[in-house]
Design a protein around this motif. Structure first.
Motif, PDB file in Angstrom:
ATOM      1  N   LYS A 109      38.939  44.451  52.342  1.00 43.60           N
ATOM      2  CA  LYS A 109      40.380  44.545  52.070  1.00 43.60           C
ATOM      3  C   LYS A 109      41.206  43.839  53.133  1.00 43.60           C
ATOM      4  N   THR A 110      40.669  43.751  54.342  1.00 44.88           N
ATOM      5  CA  THR A 110      41.401  43.092  55.426  1.00 44.88           C
ATOM      6  C   THR A 110      41.150  41.586  55.469  1.00 44.88           C
ATOM      7  N   GLY A 111      40.319  41.088  54.556  1.00 41.62           N
ATOM      8  CA  GLY A 111      40.095  39.651  54.464  1.00 41.62           C
ATOM      9  C   GLY A 111      38.865  39.134  55.177  1.00 41.62           C
ATOM     10  N   ARG A 112      38.036  40.023  55.715  1.00 46.39           N
ATOM     11  CA  ARG A 112      36.816  39.563  56.388  1.00 46.39           C
ATOM     12  C   ARG A 112      35.801  39.131  55.341  1.00 46.39           C
ATOM     13  N   PHE A 113      35.307  37.908  55.482  1.00 48.32           N
ATOM     14  CA  PHE A 113      34.338  37.337  54.551  1.00 48.32           C
ATOM     15  C   PHE A 113      33.004  38.070  54.665  1.00 48.32           C
ATOM     16  N   LEU A 114      32.475  38.536  53.530  1.00 48.18           N
ATOM     17  CA  LEU A 114      31.208  39.266  53.525  1.00 48.18           C
ATOM     18  C   LEU A 114      30.046  38.437  52.986  1.00 48.18           C
ATOM     19  N   GLY A 115      30.335  37.457  52.153  1.00 47.71           N
ATOM     20  CA  GLY A 115      29.252  36.637  51.628  1.00 47.71           C
ATOM     21  C   GLY A 115      29.635  35.941  50.335  1.00 47.71           C
ATOM     22  N   ALA A 116      28.771  35.011  49.961  1.00 46.26           N
ATOM     23  CA  ALA A 116      28.965  34.257  48.727  1.00 46.26           C
ATOM     24  C   ALA A 116      27.832  34.607  47.763  1.00 46.26           C
ATOM     25  N   TYR A 117      28.073  34.392  46.494  1.00 41.76           N
ATOM     26  CA  TYR A 117      27.060  34.646  45.475  1.00 41.76           C
ATOM     27  C   TYR A 117      27.241  33.659  44.333  1.00 41.76           C
ATOM     28  N   ASP A 118      26.233  33.565  43.485  1.00 41.43           N
ATOM     29  CA  ASP A 118      26.239  32.625  42.378  1.00 41.43           C
ATOM     30  C   ASP A 118      25.858  33.351  41.096  1.00 41.43           C
ATOM     31  N   ASP A 119      26.806  33.416  40.165  1.00 40.54           N
ATOM     32  CA  ASP A 119      26.565  34.047  38.862  1.00 40.54           C
ATOM     33  C   ASP A 119      26.391  33.010  37.760  1.00 40.54           C
ATOM     34  N   SER A 120      26.167  31.758  38.122  1.00 40.96           N
ATOM     35  CA  SER A 120      26.146  30.694  37.120  1.00 40.96           C
ATOM     36  C   SER A 120      25.000  30.842  36.109  1.00 40.96           C
ATOM     37  N   GLN A 121      23.994  31.628  36.426  1.00 42.27           N
ATOM     38  CA  GLN A 121      22.889  31.842  35.488  1.00 42.27           C
ATOM     39  C   GLN A 121      23.179  32.964  34.487  1.00 42.27           C
ATOM     40  N   SER A 122      24.294  33.667  34.682  1.00 37.49           N
ATOM     41  CA  SER A 122      24.642  34.730  33.738  1.00 37.49           C
ATOM     42  C   SER A 122      25.066  34.115  32.404  1.00 37.49           C
ATOM     43  N   ALA A 123      24.947  34.880  31.356  1.00 36.71           N
ATOM     44  CA  ALA A 123      25.282  34.394  30.015  1.00 36.71           C
ATOM     45  C   ALA A 123      26.794  34.356  29.819  1.00 36.71           C
ATOM     46  N   PRO A 124      27.290  33.363  29.089  1.00 38.94           N
ATOM     47  CA  PRO A 124      28.711  33.338  28.737  1.00 38.94           C
ATOM     48  C   PRO A 124      29.073  34.574  27.915  1.00 38.94           C
ATOM     49  N   VAL A 125      30.313  35.007  28.022  1.00 42.84           N
ATOM     50  CA  VAL A 125      30.771  36.222  27.352  1.00 42.84           C
ATOM     51  C   VAL A 125      31.885  35.864  26.374  1.00 42.84           C
ATOM     52  N   THR A 126      31.822  36.421  25.175  1.00 38.57           N
ATOM     53  CA  THR A 126      32.895  36.246  24.208  1.00 38.57           C
ATOM     54  C   THR A 126      34.133  36.985  24.709  1.00 38.57           C
ATOM     55  N   ILE A 127      35.277  36.340  24.625  1.00 34.37           N
ATOM     56  CA  ILE A 127      36.525  36.915  25.140  1.00 34.37           C
ATOM     57  C   ILE A 127      37.094  37.889  24.121  1.00 34.37           C
ATOM     58  N   ARG A 128      37.219  39.163  24.542  1.00 30.68           N
ATOM     59  CA  ARG A 128      37.825  40.202  23.703  1.00 30.68           C
ATOM     60  C   ARG A 128      39.346  40.119  23.801  1.00 30.68           C
ATOM     61  N   VAL A 129      40.020  40.488  22.744  1.00 29.71           N
ATOM     62  CA  VAL A 129      41.482  40.402  22.673  1.00 29.71           C
ATOM     63  C   VAL A 129      42.158  41.227  23.760  1.00 29.71           C
ATOM     64  N   ASP A 130      41.619  42.400  24.079  1.00 27.88           N
ATOM     65  CA  ASP A 130      42.262  43.322  25.017  1.00 27.88           C
ATOM     66  C   ASP A 130      41.730  43.210  26.447  1.00 27.88           C
ATOM     67  N   SER A 131      41.102  42.099  26.790  1.00 26.50           N
ATOM     68  CA  SER A 131      40.477  41.966  28.105  1.00 26.50           C
ATOM     69  C   SER A 131      41.324  41.127  29.052  1.00 26.50           C
ATOM     70  N   THR A 132      40.990  41.201  30.335  1.00 25.32           N
ATOM     71  CA  THR A 132      41.633  40.330  31.321  1.00 25.32           C
ATOM     72  C   THR A 132      41.322  38.871  31.008  1.00 25.32           C
ATOM     73  N   ALA A 133      40.123  38.583  30.542  1.00 30.23           N
ATOM     74  CA  ALA A 133      39.761  37.209  30.177  1.00 30.23           C
ATOM     75  C   ALA A 133      40.690  36.667  29.095  1.00 30.23           C
ATOM     76  N   ALA A 134      41.200  37.536  28.233  1.00 28.39           N
ATOM     77  CA  ALA A 134      42.131  37.102  27.184  1.00 28.39           C
ATOM     78  C   ALA A 134      43.434  36.586  27.788  1.00 28.39           C
ATOM     79  N   ILE A 135      43.824  37.099  28.938  1.00 28.70           N
ATOM     80  CA  ILE A 135      45.031  36.613  29.613  1.00 28.70           C
ATOM     81  C   ILE A 135      44.806  35.178  30.084  1.00 28.70           C
ATOM     82  N   TYR A 136      43.630  34.916  30.659  1.00 32.43           N
ATOM     83  CA  TYR A 136      43.289  33.540  31.042  1.00 32.43           C
ATOM     84  C   TYR A 136      43.208  32.650  29.804  1.00 32.43           C
ATOM     85  N   TYR A 137      42.572  33.148  28.742  1.00 34.72           N
ATOM     86  CA  TYR A 137      42.460  32.387  27.505  1.00 34.72           C
ATOM     87  C   TYR A 137      43.851  32.005  26.980  1.00 34.72           C
ATOM     88  N   ASN A 138      44.752  32.954  26.943  1.00 35.00           N
ATOM     89  CA  ASN A 138      46.110  32.667  26.457  1.00 35.00           C
ATOM     90  C   ASN A 138      46.833  31.680  27.364  1.00 35.00           C
TER      91      ASN A 138
END
Length: 118
Positions: free
Chosen positions: A85-114
């Motif tokens: 919370k104070t901004g100290r970097f803890l590490g990096a990660y890679d989720d690029s191997q995860s499967a794509p997700v269909t964007i639901r109408v009521d999701s935060t991703a829908a805000i990006y989609y719009n």
């Protein structure tokens, strides 16, 4: 929650190395912030947009990369960084191997989609 995340964005801007970052809350109508780095947006001009967004789980702050495919209405997460919370970097990660997700109408991703696809 909105003021907490916006406060963290301000704190992170003082802690993180200088870069072309412009973190903006694109959720004008919502009660929770949807923070995106508008300077990070890349497009192939065929309906796909890559960008960085910020989220908090209440304990940690995350900056994550995602790709939205407007034609197929999917989102795919990529790389990410985790901070305290104070901004100290803890590490990096890679989720690029995860499967794509269909964007639901009521999701935060829908805000990006719009934001990108409408």
């Amino acid at each position: 929650m909105k003021s907490l995340l916006l406060g963290l964005v301000l704190a992170m801007s003082a802690v993180l190395p200088a870069a072309a970052e412009n973190w903006v809350d694109i959720n004008d109508e919502g009660i929770h912030p949807v923070i995106m780095d508008v300077d990070s947006v890349l497009t192939d001009r065929n309906g796909s947009y890559q960008f960085w967004f910020m989220r908090s789980d209440g304990e940690f702050l995350y900056q994550e990369q995602a790709v939205i495919d407007c034609n197929n209405r999917i989102i795919h997460n990529g790389a990410g960084k985790k901070f305290t919370k104070t901004g100290r970097f803890l590490g990096a990660y890679d989720d690029s191997q995860s499967a794509p997700v269909t964007i639901r109408v009521d999701s935060t991703a829908a805000i990006y989609y719009n934001y990108f696809c409408r």
